[in-house]
Structures are given as C-alpha cells and as structure tokens.
Scaffold this motif. Sequence first.
Motif, mmCIF file in Angstrom:
data_model
loop_
_atom_site.group_PDB
_atom_site.id
_atom_site.type_symbol
_atom_site.label_atom_id
_atom_site.label_comp_id
_atom_site.label_asym_id
_atom_site.label_seq_id
_atom_site.Cartn_x
_atom_site.Cartn_y
_atom_site.Cartn_z
ATOM 1 N N VAL A 130 -5.631 66.546 -23.774
ATOM 2 C CA VAL A 130 -5.289 65.614 -22.694
ATOM 3 C C VAL A 130 -4.854 64.283 -23.324
ATOM 4 O O VAL A 130 -5.089 64.036 -24.501
ATOM 5 C CB VAL A 130 -6.498 65.378 -21.745
ATOM 6 C CG1 VAL A 130 -6.812 66.614 -20.942
ATOM 7 C CG2 VAL A 130 -7.727 64.888 -22.513
ATOM 8 N N THR A 131 -4.223 63.454 -22.502
ATOM 9 C CA THR A 131 -3.794 62.144 -22.996
ATOM 10 C C THR A 131 -4.831 61.104 -22.580
ATOM 11 O O THR A 131 -5.102 60.928 -21.391
ATOM 12 C CB THR A 131 -2.417 61.777 -22.402
ATOM 13 O OG1 THR A 131 -1.534 62.873 -22.633
ATOM 14 C CG2 THR A 131 -1.855 60.521 -23.047
ATOM 15 N N LEU A 132 -5.392 60.448 -23.569
ATOM 16 C CA LEU A 132 -6.410 59.425 -23.269
ATOM 17 C C LEU A 132 -5.745 58.126 -22.797
ATOM 18 O O LEU A 132 -4.524 57.977 -22.898
ATOM 19 C CB LEU A 132 -7.278 59.164 -24.500
ATOM 20 C CG LEU A 132 -8.034 60.368 -25.073
ATOM 21 C CD1 LEU A 132 -8.954 59.941 -26.212
ATOM 22 C CD2 LEU A 132 -8.852 61.074 -23.986
ATOM 23 N N ASP A 133 -6.582 57.198 -22.323
ATOM 24 C CA ASP A 133 -6.045 55.955 -21.749
ATOM 25 C C ASP A 133 -5.202 55.128 -22.725
ATOM 26 O O ASP A 133 -4.381 54.323 -22.308
ATOM 27 C CB ASP A 133 -7.186 55.103 -21.157
ATOM 28 C CG ASP A 133 -8.364 54.974 -22.107
ATOM 29 O OD1 ASP A 133 -8.225 55.391 -23.278
ATOM 30 O OD2 ASP A 133 -9.423 54.468 -21.692
ATOM 31 N N ASP A 134 -5.396 55.363 -24.026
ATOM 32 C CA ASP A 134 -4.587 54.613 -25.002
ATOM 33 C C ASP A 134 -3.393 55.426 -25.494
ATOM 34 O O ASP A 134 -2.746 55.067 -26.476
ATOM 35 C CB ASP A 134 -5.453 54.186 -26.200
ATOM 36 C CG ASP A 134 -6.105 55.384 -26.897
ATOM 37 O OD1 ASP A 134 -5.897 56.534 -26.439
ATOM 38 O OD2 ASP A 134 -6.817 55.177 -27.886
ATOM 39 N N GLY A 135 -3.121 56.555 -24.834
ATOM 40 C CA GLY A 135 -1.962 57.360 -25.203
ATOM 41 C C GLY A 135 -2.267 58.445 -26.224
ATOM 42 O O GLY A 135 -1.405 59.263 -26.535
ATOM 43 N N TYR A 136 -3.501 58.454 -26.751
ATOM 44 C CA TYR A 136 -3.848 59.454 -27.772
ATOM 45 C C TYR A 136 -3.935 60.855 -27.155
ATOM 46 O O TYR A 136 -4.546 61.034 -26.097
ATOM 47 C CB TYR A 136 -5.191 59.082 -28.437
ATOM 48 C CG TYR A 136 -5.626 60.090 -29.468
ATOM 49 C CD1 TYR A 136 -5.056 60.102 -30.732
ATOM 50 C CD2 TYR A 136 -6.596 61.059 -29.168
ATOM 51 C CE1 TYR A 136 -5.428 61.058 -31.674
ATOM 52 C CE2 TYR A 136 -6.977 62.006 -30.105
ATOM 53 C CZ TYR A 136 -6.388 62.001 -31.355
ATOM 54 O OH TYR A 136 -6.760 62.936 -32.282
ATOM 55 N N GLU A 137 -3.317 61.810 -27.831
ATOM 56 C CA GLU A 137 -3.365 63.216 -27.377
ATOM 57 C C GLU A 137 -4.515 63.911 -28.080
ATOM 58 O O GLU A 137 -4.505 63.988 -29.320
ATOM 59 C CB GLU A 137 -2.064 63.941 -27.767
ATOM 60 C CG GLU A 137 -0.801 63.376 -27.158
ATOM 61 C CD GLU A 137 -0.523 63.954 -25.786
ATOM 62 O OE1 GLU A 137 -1.107 65.007 -25.472
ATOM 63 O OE2 GLU A 137 0.256 63.348 -25.035
ATOM 64 N N THR A 138 -5.446 64.433 -27.331
ATOM 65 C CA THR A 138 -6.598 65.073 -27.984
ATOM 66 C C THR A 138 -6.206 66.459 -28.503
ATOM 67 O O THR A 138 -5.307 67.109 -27.970
ATOM 68 C CB THR A 138 -7.800 65.200 -27.019
ATOM 69 O OG1 THR A 138 -7.428 66.031 -25.924
ATOM 70 C CG2 THR A 138 -8.251 63.845 -26.531
#
Length: 238
Positions: free
Chosen positions: A153-161
Amino acid sequence: MRLDKLLANMGFGSRKDVKKLLKQGSVLVEGVPAKDGKTHVNPEEDRITIHGEELDYKEFIYLMMNKPQGVISATEDKIERTVVDLLEPEDLVYEPFPVGRLDKDTVGLMFLTNDGKLAHQLTSPKKKVMKLYVATIDEPLNKEQIKALESGVTLDDGYETKPATVEVLDEGEGLKIKLGIMEGKFHQVKRMFEAVGRKVLFLKRETIGPLVLDETLEPGTYRELTDEELALLRGEEV
Ligand code: URA
C-alpha cells in the motif's frame, strides 16, 4: 582486560569500591589474591572469584521483554520511561539496547542486546527479517483491503510498502489481524492500516524472525534467551 575495569564493568561499584575489594584480598584469580587493579586477566578463561563467588562473565547479553504500554523503546529519555529503565542493575551493566522500535502504546516482543552485529542483522532491510504483529482494528477488512495490504500500500508519505502477510484471526468479527512485514518504517503497521481506511486500536508484536514472544512473561518483565532461541536468531542449525 584490566581486572579493575572488568570488575567495574560487571557492577562491582566505582573504581574506588573496586580498589577496596582488591586491597582486602577478596578477589582471587586462579585461587591467588589479586590486589593490583592493573593485573591483566582473560575473563573468558581465568577463574575469578569475589568473596568466594565465581564471576559469571559474558561479553554479550540477549534479552526478550514483553514490552508494556507506556514505555518507549529507547535507552534513555529525560521525560519518558524506557524499556531499559525496566532492567535490573545486573543486566544494565552490559549496556543492552532495544533492537528496533515499538511505539509507546505497542506491547509485546522487544529484543534487547549489546551485540551490535546481531542487532544489525535483525534490523537491516537487506536481511528481510519477518516481524509478526497482531492488530486490533476498528472495522473488519474486506477482500480488496486484504489484497492491498498483501501486495503493498502507499503510506501517507508516498512510500510503497513491500509485500506483507495478512491473516484474519477472528473470522466472526474480523477485528484481529495478524500482519507480517519485513520492513520497519516509522509507525508502519498503523500507517498500513490507515492506508486502507482502518484504525489500529491495539498493537502487539509477537515475533521477530524465529524469535517468538514467551507469553508467560508478564508485561514489563523479561528473561534471557535460551541457547536454542539465540542459535535460531543467529540463523544457526539447532
Ligand atoms: N508499527 C507500528 O505502527 N507501531 C509499532 O510499534 C510497530 C510497528
């Protein structure tokens, strides 16, 4: 290693206290009183006794704690209580530190050691060590949300898990989810659930790689790892 340094490191008091102990003849090295703190000893090999009790020397310490809520995973803090504040003086002398972070309100498996090499192996993203968390969430997940968590998923800072494992533990209510991740971004589990519109109400870590929380440990208590647990953690055959 100098005898006075060893004794001070092992918690036998200040340099002055140690000097006194030595002067009294209370410290024997291979059965002979050692009165000079400058004496060089090999704590792994030499038999050292203090008041007749053998010194139980080890270089490293490996502890598992059931972290309670309300303490932070740091070695020291001016305001908050830390996991290290929960350790006994005889363990503190080894200067263990928590490996990886758990939030103040997260409970469960915390591993503490002074073995920097092992700590690095467990936290380095390259090593892909799986950590399992059980999250209690506010509303059940649907199939799409589960798939999203599993594939990334994409976290709030744009990081893709990276890919994760998801297991619904209570099929009826669907509010208890076991999530397995191989990364350790800040607030990662909570932010992953947020990314699919869910809120984590309670979070517990159960495993770090092959190390499993000993459920008999009351929150806030800890014990040394067994030889087998340590070997598993190091990736050795048992
Ligand atoms: N992810 C979180 O959100 N919190 C923790 O304490 C650990 C992982």
